[in-house]
Motif scaffolding. Structure first.
Motif, PDB file in Angstrom:
ATOM      1  N   UNK A 174       0.576  -1.473  -0.112  1.00 19.72           N
ATOM      2  CA  UNK A 174      -0.420  -0.249  -0.372  1.00 19.72           C
ATOM      3  C   UNK A 174       0.963   0.793  -0.416  1.00 19.72           C
ATOM      4  N   UNK A 175       0.770   2.070  -0.828  1.00 17.80           N
ATOM      5  CA  UNK A 175       1.412   3.755  -1.039  1.00 17.80           C
ATOM      6  C   UNK A 175       0.589   4.582  -0.857  1.00 17.80           C
ATOM      7  N   UNK A 176       0.246   5.015   0.297  1.00 26.54           N
ATOM      8  CA  UNK A 176       0.059   6.035   0.774  1.00 26.54           C
ATOM      9  C   UNK A 176      -0.177   7.267   0.322  1.00 26.54           C
ATOM     10  N   UNK A 177       0.943   7.618   0.351  1.00 21.90           N
ATOM     11  CA  UNK A 177       1.460   9.411  -0.493  1.00 21.90           C
ATOM     12  C   UNK A 177       0.881   9.296  -1.621  1.00 21.90           C
ATOM     13  N   UNK A 178       1.572   8.469  -2.303  1.00 21.79           N
ATOM     14  CA  UNK A 178       1.093   8.183  -3.623  1.00 21.79           C
ATOM     15  C   UNK A 178       0.168   8.413  -4.123  1.00 21.79           C
ATOM     16  N   UNK A 179      -1.109   7.271  -3.451  1.00 19.44           N
ATOM     17  CA  UNK A 179      -2.263   7.889  -3.855  1.00 19.44           C
ATOM     18  C   UNK A 179      -3.412   8.809  -3.176  1.00 19.44           C
ATOM     19  N   UNK A 180      -2.728   9.579  -1.692  1.00 17.45           N
ATOM     20  CA  UNK A 180      -3.254  10.629  -2.053  1.00 17.45           C
ATOM     21  C   UNK A 180      -2.948  12.271  -2.892  1.00 17.45           C
ATOM     22  N   UNK A 181      -1.333  11.940  -2.913  1.00 18.23           N
ATOM     23  CA  UNK A 181      -1.025  13.527  -3.888  1.00 18.23           C
ATOM     24  C   UNK A 181      -1.918  13.094  -5.407  1.00 18.23           C
ATOM     25  N   UNK A 182      -1.488  11.739  -6.042  1.00 15.92           N
ATOM     26  CA  UNK A 182      -2.192  11.423  -6.997  1.00 15.92           C
ATOM     27  C   UNK A 182      -3.676  11.263  -6.929  1.00 15.92           C
ATOM     28  N   UNK A 183      -3.990  11.073  -5.872  1.00 10.11           N
ATOM     29  CA  UNK A 183      -5.639  12.062  -6.360  1.00 10.11           C
ATOM     30  C   UNK A 183      -6.279  10.374  -6.356  1.00 10.11           C
ATOM     31  N   UNK A 184      -5.651   8.881  -6.187  1.00 14.06           N
ATOM     32  CA  UNK A 184      -5.576   7.923  -6.108  1.00 14.06           C
ATOM     33  C   UNK A 184      -7.605   7.643  -5.910  1.00 14.06           C
ATOM     34  N   UNK A 185      -7.426   8.467  -4.150  1.00 10.73           N
ATOM     35  CA  UNK A 185      -8.907   8.042  -3.799  1.00 10.73           C
ATOM     36  C   UNK A 185      -8.899   8.900  -3.261  1.00 10.73           C
ATOM     37  N   UNK A 186     -10.272   8.942  -2.687  1.00 10.21           N
ATOM     38  CA  UNK A 186     -10.970   9.886  -2.513  1.00 10.21           C
ATOM     39  C   UNK A 186     -10.772  10.592  -0.894  1.00 10.21           C
ATOM     40  N   UNK A 187      -9.855  11.535  -0.313  1.00  8.87           N
ATOM     41  CA  UNK A 187     -10.069  12.104   0.560  1.00  8.87           C
ATOM     42  C   UNK A 187      -8.487  12.289   0.963  1.00  8.87           C
ATOM     43  N   UNK A 188      -8.117  12.363   2.059  1.00  8.03           N
ATOM     44  CA  UNK A 188      -6.864  12.559   2.090  1.00  8.03           C
ATOM     45  C   UNK A 188      -5.974  11.153   3.040  1.00  8.03           C
ATOM     46  N   UNK A 189      -5.263  10.928   3.708  1.00  6.73           N
ATOM     47  CA  UNK A 189      -4.086  10.219   4.053  1.00  6.73           C
ATOM     48  C   UNK A 189      -5.339   9.318   5.504  1.00  6.73           C
ATOM     49  N   UNK A 190      -6.239   9.823   6.392  1.00 11.49           N
ATOM     50  CA  UNK A 190      -7.247   9.488   6.996  1.00 11.49           C
ATOM     51  C   UNK A 190      -7.939   8.008   6.168  1.00 11.49           C
ATOM     52  N   UNK A 191      -8.553   8.516   4.841  1.00 14.19           N
ATOM     53  CA  UNK A 191      -9.047   7.614   4.250  1.00 14.19           C
ATOM     54  C   UNK A 191      -8.673   6.756   3.902  1.00 14.19           C
ATOM     55  N   UNK A 192      -7.328   6.699   4.075  1.00 12.91           N
ATOM     56  CA  UNK A 192      -6.896   5.387   2.766  1.00 12.91           C
ATOM     57  C   UNK A 192      -6.950   3.940   3.710  1.00 12.91           C
ATOM     58  N   UNK A 193      -7.575   2.943   2.256  1.00 12.98           N
ATOM     59  CA  UNK A 193      -7.806   1.904   2.668  1.00 12.98           C
ATOM     60  C   UNK A 193      -6.761   0.737   3.612  1.00 12.98           C
ATOM     61  N   UNK A 194      -5.747   1.367   4.179  1.00 12.37           N
ATOM     62  CA  UNK A 194      -4.583   0.766   4.817  1.00 12.37           C
ATOM     63  C   UNK A 194      -5.753   0.858   5.656  1.00 12.37           C
ATOM     64  N   UNK A 195      -6.213   1.675   6.376  1.00 11.94           N
ATOM     65  CA  UNK A 195      -7.417   1.217   7.213  1.00 11.94           C
ATOM     66  C   UNK A 195      -7.892   0.488   7.496  1.00 11.94           C
ATOM     67  N   UNK A 196      -8.652  -0.203   6.334  1.00 12.56           N
ATOM     68  CA  UNK A 196      -9.895  -1.841   6.089  1.00 12.56           C
ATOM     69  C   UNK A 196      -8.460  -2.259   6.173  1.00 12.56           C
ATOM     70  N   UNK A 197      -6.879  -2.903   5.290  1.00 15.80           N
ATOM     71  CA  UNK A 197      -6.513  -3.656   5.108  1.00 15.80           C
ATOM     72  C   UNK A 197      -5.669  -4.122   6.712  1.00 15.80           C
ATOM     73  N   UNK A 198      -5.495  -2.906   7.278  1.00 16.48           N
ATOM     74  CA  UNK A 198      -4.168  -3.291   8.591  1.00 16.48           C
ATOM     75  C   UNK A 198      -5.069  -4.924   9.732  1.00 16.48           C
ATOM     76  N   UNK A 199      -6.319  -4.521   9.765  1.00 20.09           N
ATOM     77  CA  UNK A 199      -7.004  -5.826  10.338  1.00 20.09           C
ATOM     78  C   UNK A 199      -7.192  -6.815   9.401  1.00 20.09           C
ATOM     79  N   UNK A 200      -6.932  -7.025   8.547  1.00 18.62           N
ATOM     80  CA  UNK A 200      -7.722  -8.182   7.689  1.00 18.62           C
ATOM     81  C   UNK A 200      -7.036  -9.997   7.444  1.00 18.62           C
TER      82      UNK A 200
END
Ligand code: IMP
Ligand code: ZN
Length: 342
Positions: free
Chosen positions: A249-275
């Motif tokens: 997972x590439x948090x900054x890249x996804x946020x800076x390149x607007x590949x996700x909606x929202x910012x750091x706290x919205x990243x799907x790391x939040x989902x995968x970390x407990x998977x």
């Protein structure tokens, strides 16, 4: 006291060589080339890729390579100089295990074949690994670009097999997610797997590359790891967890390149970390997005409130998904057990 992520031993599993070259290194190469060839006409990297600019999106990002960085790093000396600089930057950021990836690139007007390119990168890795006092171990993954033909993908697999004994550990699928049809690569990736190479693929990076057909094709290749993993439905997430595929997972890249909606706290790391699958925080292209791995860990800690135990679990979970043998895994486990910064 917050955990010091700059001295935390870290494992980097998703870093593209040409995207990891710092602006300063590109500038140094530009100066060397200009003094050697007075007619060298390429723009100064500090103007072409201005310091501090990180808002590249999927449209502006890929041309950076084809129309600039590849023009600048287009002979063996510049490829070796930039590779050593990238390796040293990761080491200075306390990366202790690095799986660098690159697309074998022929440069016909310099007489450089794809295999000469791969050898040049492997020479640098070998030399860097052997430096006294260097705690970082690096290996190499060869990338197939989505724009490649099936025959070109077979060539990449041939190279990966040929250089396995020199430290090539896997094959990657990367490149502009708006291009290509991944199905044409199925045979090449199956052959790589049969030859004992590991597989990692860029997965659901953009809506265009997230159709059910593409994602099930990629999962059928039985990749060991997948990168980005953004536009993924519940059903596919469950399959990824079931198959225990590691995620990069590439948090900054996804946020800076607007590949996700929202910012750091919205990243799907939040989902995968407990998977339950291994989650490797990764830089992707630190030369472009300017966020070293220590910053990625600091972002995860801050925005997802990770405590030290959770950081240690995250780090040791990454060890399970590296493309290396048990001895290297044991070395990394010992490093985490003996680190005095917990
Ligand atoms: P190289 O393979 O070392 O030349 O690194 C640059 C290449 O990596 C680019 O031309 C892209 O094909 C690929 N790349 C870098 N970042 C990304 C990404 O985020 N998604 C897909 N491909 C990428
Ligand atoms: Zn990538």
């Amino acid at each position: 006291m917050p955990l010091d992520t700059s001295s935390l031993p870290k494992v980097e599993l998703h870093a593209h060589l040409s995207g990891s070259i710092s602006r300063d290194c590109l500038h140094a190469i530009w100066e060397q080339r200009r003094s050697a060839q007075p007619h060298f006409a390429l723009q100064d990297p500090l103007d072409a890729i201005p310091p501090g600019k990180v808002d590249y999106d999927l449209k502006t990002f890929f041309p950076l390579f084809s129309s600039y960085i590849y023009e600048l790093c287009s002979d063996i000396p510049s490829i070796k100089y930039s590779t050593l600089s990238v390796l040293e930057s990761f080491r200075l950021d306390c990366v202790v295990h690095l799986e660098l990836r690159t697309t074998p690139r022929a440069i016909p007007d310099q007489g450089v074949s794809r295999s000469a390119y791969v050898e040049a990168v492997l020479d640098c890795i070998q030399e860097h690994n052997a430096r006294p006092g260097n705690a970082m171990r690096s290996n190499l993954i060869l990338s197939v670009d989505r724009r490649n033909s099936a025959a070109e993908a077979e060539d990449v697999v041939d190279l990966a097999i040929a250089y396995k004994s020199r430290g090539v550990v896997g094959v990657d699928l990367c490149g502009d997610p708006a291009k290509g049809n991944v199905r044409i690569f199925s045979k090449a990736f199956a052959r790589a797997k049969d030859a004992g190479l590991k597989l990692t693929v860029h997965f659901a990076e953009a809506p265009a590359s997230s159709t059910d057909e593409e994602l099930w094709t990629l999962l059928n290749w039985q990749p060991d790891r997948i990168g980005h993993v953004i536009h993924v439905k519940e059903e596919l997430r469950k399959e990824i967890v079931k198959q225990k595929i590691g995620v990069e997972l590439c948090i900054s890249c996804n946020v800076h390149a607007k590949m996700i909606t929202g910012s750091f706290q919205d990243h799907h790391f939040g989902w995968w970390r407990g998977s339950g699958v291994g989650v490797a925080l990764s830089t992707d292209d630190v030369g472009v997005f300017c966020s070293p791995l220590s910053a990625e860990y600091a972002i995860a800690i801050e925005h997802f409130n990770l405590n030290n135990r959770e950081v240690k679990e995250l780090c040791t979970g990454v060890i399970d998904i590296i493309f290396a043998d048990e001895e290297e895994k044991e070395r990394l486990r010992r490093l985490y057990d003996s680190w005095d910064g917990w």
